[in-house]
Structures are given as structure tokens and as C-alpha cells.
Write a protein that holds these residues in place. Structure first.
Motif, PDB file in Angstrom:
ATOM      1  N   TYR A 151       0.778  -1.291  -0.107  1.00 57.88           N
ATOM      2  CA  TYR A 151      -0.026  -0.001   0.002  1.00 57.88           C
ATOM      3  C   TYR A 151       0.888   1.260   0.153  1.00 57.88           C
ATOM      4  CZ  TYR A 151      -3.922  -3.184   1.272  1.00 57.88           C
ATOM      5  OH  TYR A 151      -4.972  -4.124   1.194  1.00 57.88           O
ATOM      6  N   ASN A 187     -10.251  -0.649  -3.783  1.00 61.48           N
ATOM      7  CA  ASN A 187      -9.273   0.079  -3.161  1.00 61.48           C
ATOM      8  C   ASN A 187      -7.925   0.140  -3.908  1.00 61.48           C
ATOM      9  OD1 ASN A 187     -10.992   0.503  -0.953  1.00 61.48           O
ATOM     10  ND2 ASN A 187     -10.368  -1.629   0.043  1.00 61.48           N
ATOM     11  N   TYR A 188      -7.993   0.568  -5.201  1.00 63.12           N
ATOM     12  CA  TYR A 188      -6.721   0.900  -5.893  1.00 63.12           C
ATOM     13  C   TYR A 188      -7.074   2.352  -6.420  1.00 63.12           C
ATOM     14  CZ  TYR A 188      -5.601  -3.912  -6.732  1.00 63.12           C
ATOM     15  OH  TYR A 188      -5.157  -5.397  -6.326  1.00 63.12           O
ATOM     16  N   LEU A 242      -3.704   5.202   2.616  1.00 60.76           N
ATOM     17  CA  LEU A 242      -2.918   4.321   1.993  1.00 60.76           C
ATOM     18  C   LEU A 242      -3.911   3.314   1.053  1.00 60.76           C
ATOM     19  CD1 LEU A 242      -0.397   2.975   4.845  1.00 60.76           C
ATOM     20  CD2 LEU A 242      -0.013   4.515   3.013  1.00 60.76           C
ATOM     21  N   ASN A 243      -3.487   3.069   0.036  1.00 59.86           N
ATOM     22  CA  ASN A 243      -4.198   2.247  -1.070  1.00 59.86           C
ATOM     23  C   ASN A 243      -3.600   1.403  -1.837  1.00 59.86           C
ATOM     24  OD1 ASN A 243      -7.132   2.378  -0.423  1.00 59.86           O
ATOM     25  ND2 ASN A 243      -7.307   4.526  -1.207  1.00 59.86           N
ATOM     26  N   ARG A 244      -3.938   0.641  -2.578  1.00 56.14           N
ATOM     27  CA  ARG A 244      -3.330  -0.332  -3.402  1.00 56.14           C
ATOM     28  C   ARG A 244      -2.941   0.228  -4.636  1.00 56.14           C
ATOM     29  NH1 ARG A 244      -6.115  -6.219  -3.232  1.00 56.14           N
ATOM     30  NH2 ARG A 244      -4.081  -6.752  -3.697  1.00 56.14           N
TER      31      ARG A 244
END
Length: 268
Positions: A151, A187-188, A242-244
Motif C-alpha cells: 500500500y 481500493n486501488y 494508503l491504498n493499493r
């Protein structure tokens, strides 16, 4: 001597002079002197020289005329040869141009066939060596999609993709839109311009990506909101969250040799 004898002698001399004068008149005038004879010779020599000079001028003129005619003929022949050569060069250029076009058309046709065959190989083996994308990535249309483990913040994600000569995930057209929706990603981060206001959510659409790309400092992003995908929707959160990450970059051309090797290996 008596007076009669002297008188007779004088009379005889006078008669001789008269006869010489009469003979001279009959021959066309007075007798020629040595000086007049030399003058006639000079005139004759000068006349002969003039005649020779005239003959020389005539000969030189003839030679010049003949040479001019010869040079004119050669010049015309050279001009004709030049024009013929130019025509041949033009024809050769046209021939080469047509050949070049045919070669390009054949190369494009061969490239298309190789790409189609590689897609067939890729459908059976996602890591086939003909795939024009990095290992571990997904090939769709003309783009490679690479998922990154872990992440990161939105800006860190942008910088990482940029270091890979790629960009964050974005939707360019309806075909890509359907492809992304089918993956049901969660969650991208998306390559959407950060915004100052927070909104609840939006439905994913290619029109969302038409705005200009955001360029700002870390300080600017601390108070801004960035978009991420969740299924078929787009949500916004603080850009420092924070994300992917999914990076995308243009696919390379399929190598014809790799497809031929696929045939040799029995992949098709």
C-alpha cells in the motif's frame, strides 16, 4: 668628212629613234624599266598571299563549322541521354516507392497476424513468451496492467508508476471501462486529479478522466482528496491515506519470432 655625210648620219640616227618610239607605242606604251618590273613582282606576291590567306580563312571557317556541328550533335546526344537517365531514375524511384509501400503493408499485415496468434497463445498461457508485457502483468488491447503488492499514498503511487515508465490506472474508453469493471477491483488508486472537496462516491466512467492531470506539491496534497476504485464506483479519501496500486503502460509490439517459436514448441 663632208657636210653631206654628217647630215646623212644624223638623219639615219633620227630615223632609228623614230622607229624605236613607234615600236614602243605599238607594244602598248613606253618600255618597262627595272623598277616597274619589281613592282609587278611585289603585287603578284601580295596577291598570292591574299589568295592564300583567303583560302586559309575558308579552311578554318570550314573546320570551325564542322566542329560546331559535331559539338552540337554531341550536346544534343548528351541532353537526350540526360533526359533518358532522369526518366529512368524517376521510374526507379516510383518503383522503389511502390515496393516500400507494399513492404510496409505486408509488414503491417504480418504484425496483425502475429498479434492475433499471440493473443491465442496468451489465452492458453498468460505468461507465454510472446506476450508484449512485463512478467506478472495483464495484457488487454494495447495496454499492460501491473498490480503492485503493498500500500502507498496517492503521490507515492504516482511516483512509483512513473519510475516504471507507467502511470496510475485510468479509463481511456468504453472498452477499457468494461474491462476494469469486470475485474471488480477494490481500493486501488486511480489517475484522477485530486480535488479540494470530498464527495460521497461516483459511478466509474471514462468521462471522469478527461480533465487535466494534477501537478502539485506534497503540501498541496495534504488537504486534498484523491479517488480510488471499489467495484464499479469511485470513492474519494485523503490523498495521504494508503491504498493499493495498479500501474499501466503501453504494450510493446508482438515479436513475430516469438510467435513462430510458439508454433515450433507446439503451443498452437
Amino acid at each position: 668628212m663632208s657636210d653631206e655625210s654628217v647630215h646623212a648620219d644624223l638623219k639615219f640616227q633620227d630615223s632609228d629613234k623614230k622607229e624605236e618610239t613607234q615600236m614602243s607605242d605599238k607594244c602598248g606604251g613606253k618600255g618597262s624599266s627595272p623598277a616597274s618590273h619589281s613592282q609587278r613582282k611585289t603585287v603578284m606576291i601580295l596577291s598570292l598571299l591574299c589568295l592564300l590567306r583567303f583560302i586559309g580563312v575558308v579552311i578554318i571557317g570550314g573546320i570551325f563549322y564542322t566542329s560546331s556541328e559535331t559539338e552540337m550533335i554531341k550536346s544534343n546526344q548528351l541532353q537526350s541521354f540526360k533526359e533518358e537517365l532522369q526518366r529512368n531514375v524517376s521510374l526507379q524511384q516510383m518503383y522503389n516507392l511502390n515496393n516500400t509501400k507494399e513492404v510496409k503493408n505486408l509488414a503491417a499485415m504480418l504484425q496483425n497476424i502475429a498479434t492475433q496468434l499471440c493473443r491465442e497463445l496468451y489465452s492458453k498461457d498468460p505468461e507465454h513468451k510472446c506476450k508484449p508485457c512485463p512478467k506478472g502483468s495483464q495484457w488487454y488491447k494495447d495496454t499492460c496492467y501491473s498490480e503492485v503488492s503493498g500500500y502507498a499514498t496517492w503521490q507515492q503511487s504516482v511516483m512509483f508508476c512513473s519510475s516504471q515508465n507507467a502511470s496510475l490506472l485510468k479509463v481511456k474508453n468504453k472498452d477499457v471501462l468494461e474491462f476494469i469493471r469486470s475485474k471488480m477491483l477494490s481500493n486501488y488508486w486511480l489517475a484522477l486529479s485530486p480535488r479540494k472537496d470530498d464527495i460521497n462516491y461516483e459511478t466509474l466512467s471514462e468521462k471522469m478522466f478527461f480533465s487535466e492531470w494534477f501537478e502539485g506539491s506534497t503540501y498541496d496534497l495534504n488537504t486534498m482528496f484523491c479517488g480510488y476504485i471499489d467495484g464499479v464506483y469511485v470513492y474519494y479519501t485523503e490523498c495521504t491515506d494508503l491504498n493499493r496500486i495498479i500501474c499501466e503502460n503501453p504494450a510493446s509490439k508482438v515479436q513475430v519470432e516469438s510467435v513462430l517459436n510458439g508454433f515450433a514448441d507446439g503451443s498452437l
